[in-house]
Enzyme design. Structure first.
Site, PDB file in Angstrom:
ATOM      1  N   LYS A 605       0.809  -1.222   0.000  1.00  0.00           N
ATOM      2  CA  LYS A 605       0.000   0.000   0.000  1.00  0.00           C
ATOM      3  C   LYS A 605       0.841   1.271   0.000  1.00  0.00           C
ATOM      4  O   LYS A 605       0.476   2.286   0.587  1.00  0.00           O
ATOM      5  CB  LYS A 605      -0.978   0.031   1.188  1.00  0.00           C
ATOM      6  CG  LYS A 605      -1.770  -1.236   1.396  1.00  0.00           C
ATOM      7  CD  LYS A 605      -2.455  -1.722   0.124  1.00  0.00           C
ATOM      8  CE  LYS A 605      -3.522  -0.772  -0.376  1.00  0.00           C
ATOM      9  NZ  LYS A 605      -4.165  -1.227  -1.646  1.00  0.00           N
ATOM     10  N   THR A 606       1.989   1.219  -0.677  1.00  0.00           N
ATOM     11  CA  THR A 606       2.829   2.419  -0.779  1.00  0.00           C
ATOM     12  C   THR A 606       3.040   2.849  -2.229  1.00  0.00           C
ATOM     13  O   THR A 606       3.700   3.859  -2.468  1.00  0.00           O
ATOM     14  CB  THR A 606       4.207   2.176  -0.142  1.00  0.00           C
ATOM     15  OG1 THR A 606       4.856   1.087  -0.799  1.00  0.00           O
ATOM     16  CG2 THR A 606       4.091   1.888   1.347  1.00  0.00           C
ATOM     17  N   GLY A 607       2.509   2.081  -3.184  1.00  0.00           N
ATOM     18  CA  GLY A 607       2.688   2.421  -4.592  1.00  0.00           C
ATOM     19  C   GLY A 607       3.579   1.453  -5.342  1.00  0.00           C
ATOM     20  O   GLY A 607       4.060   1.775  -6.436  1.00  0.00           O
ATOM     21  N   THR A 608       3.802   0.258  -4.792  1.00  0.00           N
ATOM     22  CA  THR A 608       4.712  -0.688  -5.452  1.00  0.00           C
ATOM     23  C   THR A 608       4.139  -1.202  -6.768  1.00  0.00           C
ATOM     24  O   THR A 608       4.893  -1.461  -7.708  1.00  0.00           O
ATOM     25  CB  THR A 608       5.010  -1.884  -4.526  1.00  0.00           C
ATOM     26  OG1 THR A 608       3.779  -2.477  -4.084  1.00  0.00           O
ATOM     27  CG2 THR A 608       5.810  -1.443  -3.314  1.00  0.00           C
ATOM     28  N   THR A 609       2.824  -1.356  -6.845  1.00  0.00           N
ATOM     29  CA  THR A 609       2.231  -1.842  -8.097  1.00  0.00           C
ATOM     30  C   THR A 609       2.397  -0.804  -9.204  1.00  0.00           C
ATOM     31  O   THR A 609       2.692  -1.142 -10.361  1.00  0.00           O
ATOM     32  CB  THR A 609       0.741  -2.178  -7.892  1.00  0.00           C
ATOM     33  OG1 THR A 609       0.610  -3.119  -6.822  1.00  0.00           O
ATOM     34  CG2 THR A 609       0.146  -2.779  -9.152  1.00  0.00           C
ATOM     35  N   SER A 703      -4.767   2.664   4.659  1.00  0.00           N
ATOM     36  CA  SER A 703      -4.984   2.097   3.331  1.00  0.00           C
ATOM     37  C   SER A 703      -5.101   0.575   3.405  1.00  0.00           C
ATOM     38  O   SER A 703      -5.924  -0.026   2.705  1.00  0.00           O
ATOM     39  CB  SER A 703      -3.840   2.503   2.401  1.00  0.00           C
ATOM     40  OG  SER A 703      -4.033   1.984   1.108  1.00  0.00           O
ATOM     41  N   GLY A 825      -6.269   2.544  -6.448  1.00  0.00           N
ATOM     42  CA  GLY A 825      -6.751   3.921  -6.451  1.00  0.00           C
ATOM     43  C   GLY A 825      -8.188   4.078  -5.997  1.00  0.00           C
ATOM     44  O   GLY A 825      -8.895   4.976  -6.459  1.00  0.00           O
ATOM     45  N   LYS A 827     -11.422   5.069  -3.860  1.00  0.00           N
ATOM     46  CA  LYS A 827     -11.787   6.235  -3.057  1.00  0.00           C
ATOM     47  C   LYS A 827     -12.426   5.746  -1.760  1.00  0.00           C
ATOM     48  O   LYS A 827     -13.294   4.868  -1.774  1.00  0.00           O
ATOM     49  CB  LYS A 827     -12.786   7.126  -3.807  1.00  0.00           C
ATOM     50  CG  LYS A 827     -12.319   7.565  -5.187  1.00  0.00           C
ATOM     51  CD  LYS A 827     -11.128   8.503  -5.112  1.00  0.00           C
ATOM     52  CE  LYS A 827     -10.752   8.999  -6.509  1.00  0.00           C
ATOM     53  NZ  LYS A 827      -9.559   9.872  -6.474  1.00  0.00           N
TER      54      LYS A 827
END
Length: 873
Positions: A605-609, A703, A825, A827
């Site tokens: 949940k830090t943007g690795t994908t 997240s 992403g 919401k």
């Protein structure tokens, strides 16, 4: 008048008698005082200058003397502090080698000439159970402040000191040790040593007969003692005493190791007058560690020995066993059983070569089979082929079935559950087909190899369990297929004898609780070096040690091994291409080129994908194929997938078209906080670059909670976010589990430090997750530079911001875009203020530690971290 004079004479006579009586009393008292002092001195004197034959008659007072406190297990860690002269000093390396061989934890420091000592305590607990000085003069000559600190620590925690005296000049030396009641004479040659049978140090070491002959080296120190606190441990005669002042006798025995019982200053010490080149010094060193540590660092006296004879029926004519050799094998087995409980030779056979020798050797084959019940048996391969050369399991099974058929026809037992592969091929590096075939044909549960993790140094050999087969470390004994004749032994016969009598083979037994020795059929024909070696080894061990030698069948031996070393059950895979021997016994159909050059380790949940999507846009960067079982990620280093082996792992990666320019990588976000992943990754891909992304840990936790809600995690659906993060220790298990997954990955400094134990800082890139989200092209330029990948890819032209998605996507032809899937992403409502405040407080110390770590690494602080640190102020 005469009446008055008589009393006066009486009085004079009385005074004279009293004076005479006093003088006699003083003389008698002085005599006995002197005699008592002399007797005390004689005890010490005999301790430093004795006849070895009189050692049994040393006064029993030496055995009964009061000793100082030994280390309390609850007050010190079982770690040895070793002060070495330099990182490469010979004796220092020998000390470390011994500690590693007996698997004791240690910490090394360069002995300070001046300056502070390392920290000796952690809060109120002592960090070290024992202190060793490579050069005891560094301790003797230490400045008074540090010396008092060290001595106070030793007294308070019951910690002993082992020290070695190193002569600094080539000329003869004789001087008093500063502050200690003994003197030394150095740079001597010595001979004819013996052991004090009354020394309390002796545990592994047995006091035996006089060992005649010169001791190695001419730089020996002998100790001359004048205080009852010192007890000699080993004595030797001096060969070169000329020109010494005061002179010493050629015929007397002097102490080369002394034990300070601590009566002088409350600290027990063992001082060596030479290095560890002399085998008896090594034995006493082991015993000194045991004694001074209060037996916290000690070896059991039980030693389990299994002697494998590989290649039964294999060998050229003239190298095999005849009938007389087989009879000698049986006779020697019975002889060895008097010294090694239950000793039985373990014979490994390849049936294809039965009756392929001379007529006498074929009769020897028959004699072996006629005595089949006298030995234990295990299968080699039928044709002695190396298993890694068979690329399919069915071919291996065919070979094994032939060997099993041979065994059944000749009454050879097939249920021992133990096998050895020719040349240890296929055991490590693992050839999966071998393990599967072994289980199907022979029901193999135990094997052994000398190759894990490497052949040398032998002290690092370990065991592991794979596919439910227990793999034990195997030892060499100096006998190979070509060592057939005593006089032709490589380096001369003395090399073999030296190995047996206090050399490598002897210490293999001493230092390893379990030893499986590899020998060969050819070692039991001709000069029968196998029999010669193990008979003499058993004699020497029995003469000089208190070890209890015994043999167990392979299955019992394997269970015993992993009882002693349960931490070795899990293997630690390495790159087979980093070791030539491993490459030689690894299938040529396999390649190390399919291992990744870098890892994206998370956290989740830090943007690795998103980073992964951006990376594979680069023409030279290739990712693993998705795993169907773990949300596309391979998750090899952190989960049970690791036990599937490296073949399974490499199957996820393509074969690169250009090994130099293509960069393989994998992304598994759970690696970041895994306890096992750093060590495992460093073992298999030690040169891999490591990339991690950090965002505000509070946001990461929230997240993850929302992620679990979207996946209908019962705990996430049942409890609010605040209830999850603030749950106490008595909360339901499922709630505590979710809490841990939310909070623990945010201990950024802890986890990064764990990776830095195994990877140098220049192989680690820490990305600011906020920058990746807002300015990905700039971040990707930084990533390309870090990886050293080419050609340079222009992400500014390849990325576009998707306002609908709310993040950056890949720009395709005709203005189309490729974005992350619907699960990315999402919401969700903003975090409530109570949770934000709770997490800000919870992560405060962790964030401070992270700032210190980044400062030490010379890396800039992420913007979110700077904001959090302002709250601390």
């Amino acid at each position: 008048m005469s009446f008055i004079m008589k009393p006066h004479r009486h009085f004079q006579r009385t005074l004279i008698l009293l004076a005479t009586f006093c003088m006699v009393s003083i003389i008698i008292s002085a005599y006995y005082l002197y005699s008592g002092y002399k007797q005390e001195s004689e005890v010490s004197g005999r301790a430093s200058e004795v006849d070895c034959g009189d050692l049994q008659h040393i006064p029993s007072r030496l055995m009964e003397v009061r000793r100082t406190m030994i280390s309390d297990a609850s007050r010190t860690d079982p770690t040895v502090l070793v002060f070495v002269e330099s990182q490469y000093s010979s004796l220092g390396q020998d000390i470390i080698m011994m500690l590693e061989s007996i698997r004791f934890h240690y910490h090394t420091e360069i002995a300070p000439g001046k300056g502070d000592l390392p920290a000796l305590t952690d809060n109120v607990k002592g960090k070290y159970v024992l202190i060793i000085y490579e050069n005891i003069l560094k301790y003797i000559n230490m400045d008074s402040w540090n010396r008092s600190l060290l001595d106070k620590y030793c007294i308070e925690y019951g910690v002993g000191i082992i020290g070695f005296h190193k002569t600094s000049e080539k000329n003869l030396q004789s001087f008093q040790f500063r502050g200690f009641p003994f003197s030394i004479s150095g740079n001597l040659a010595v001979k004819d040593c013996c052991i004090n049978p009354h020394s309390p140090l002796l545990r592994v070491t047995k006091s035996s007969k006089l060992d005649r002959g010169s001791l190695p080296g001419t730089d020996w120190t002998v100790f001359q003692i004048n205080h009852s606190t010192y007890q000699p441990v080993i004595f030797a005669k001096v060969k070169t005493p000329e020109n010494l002042s005061p002179p010493i006798s050629k015929h007397a025995f002097y102490a080369t190791i002394i034990h300070d019982l601590g009566l002088h200053d409350g600290i027990q010490r063992v001082l060596f007058g030479n290095n560890l080149n002399f085998w008896l010094h090594k034995l006493i060193f082991i015993d000194a560690i045991s004694f001074l540590s209060g037996k916290r660092l000690t070896l059991s006296l039980d030693r389990y020995i299994l002697v494998d004879i590989d290649d039964i029926f294999v060998g050229k004519e003239g190298t095999r066993m005849n009938t007389n050799d087989v009879k000698a094998l049986l006779d020697t087995q019975n002889l060895l059983r008097t010294q090694i409980t239950n000793f039985t030779f373990n014979l490994g056979f390849s049936g294809k070569f039965y009756h392929t020798g001379t007529e006498e050797e074929d009769e020897g084959d028959d004699c072996l089979l006629g005595s089949v019940d006298e030995f234990w048996w295990f299968p080699h391969m039928w044709s002695h082929m190396q298993p890694h050369l068979f690329h399919n399991e069915s071919s291996l099974i065919e070979q094994m079935i032939l060997n099993k058929k041979f065994a059944l026809e000749h009454g050879i037992p097939t249920d021992m559950g133990y096998a050895v592969s020719p040349h240890h091929s296929g055991v490590y590096p693992v050839h999966v087909q071998l393990y599967e075939a072994w289980k199907k044909v022979w029901n193999i549960k135990i094997t052994s190899t000398e190759e894990y993790p490497h052949l040398k140094p032998a002290r690092y050999r370990r065991g592991f369990i794979h596919k439910n087969i227990m793999v034990l470390p195997r030892q060499t004994c100096g006998l190979f297929t070509h060592t057939i004749f005593y006089k032709e032994y490589p380096g001369g016969p003395r090399e073999l004898d030296k190995s047996i009598h206090g050399g490598e083979l002897f210490f293999t037994v001493v230092l390893n609780p379990i030893s499986i020795f590899m020998t060969h059929l050819s070692n039991y024909g001709n000069d029968r070096l196998g029999l010669y070696t193990f008979v003499n080894l058993a004699n020497f061990v029995q003469t000089w040690t208190n070890l209890r030698l015994q043999t167990l069948p392979p299955a019992q031996l394997a269970h015993k091994y992993f009882e002693l070393f349960p931490d070795q059950k899990d293997p630690l895979w390495q790159n087979p291409c980093d070791d030539k021997r491993h490459r030689d016994i690894w299938s040529k159909e396999k390649t190390c080129d399919r291992l990744p050059k870098f890892l994206v380790i998370g956290p989740q949940k830090t943007g690795t994908t998103a980073l992964c999507l951006f990376l594979i846009m680069h023409p030279s960067i290739l990712s693993n194929s998705p795993s169907p079982k773990s949300f596309e990620e391979v998750q090899f280093f952190n989960r049970n997938n690791y036990h599937r082996g490296i073949d399974w792992y490499m199957d996820f990666f393509p074969v690169p078209s250009n090994v130099t320019t293509d960069f393989l990588f994998e992304k598994s976000a759970n690696y970041f906080h895994s306890e096992d992943a750093p060590k495992r990754a460093a073992s298999l891909v030690p040169k891999a670059k490591i990339i991690t992304i950090l965002i505000d840990p509070s946001d990461r936790a929230y997240s993850w909670y929302q992620h679990q809600r979207s996946h209908e995690d019962p705990a996430a659906l049942k409890f609010s976010f605040y209830e999850v993060i603030s749950a106490g220790p008595n909360a339901p298990w499922e709630l505590r589990t979710l809490q841990k997954r939310c909070l623990v990955p945010g201990w950024y400094a802890n986890h990064i430090e764990r990776w830095l134990v195994y990877f140098p800082p220049f192989q680690l890139l820490i990305i600011d997750g906020q920058h990746l989200r807002t300015t990905p092209a700039t971040v990707m330029d930084e990533v390309q530079k870090f990886l050293g990948v080419s050609p340079h890819y222009n992400y500014s032209e390849a990325l576009t911001f998707d306002s609908h998605k709310g993040f950056w996507c890949q720009l395709l032809e005709e203005g189309k875009t490729k974005c992350l899937g619907k699960s990315k992403g999402r919401k969700y409502p903003p975090m409530d203020s109570d949770s934000r405040a709770f997490l800000s407080s919870y992560y405060r110390d962790h964030n401070v530690e992270l700032s210190k770590l980044l400062h030490r690494l010379g890396q800039p602080l992420p913007s979110w971290l700077r904001q959090e640190l302002q709250k601390v102020r």
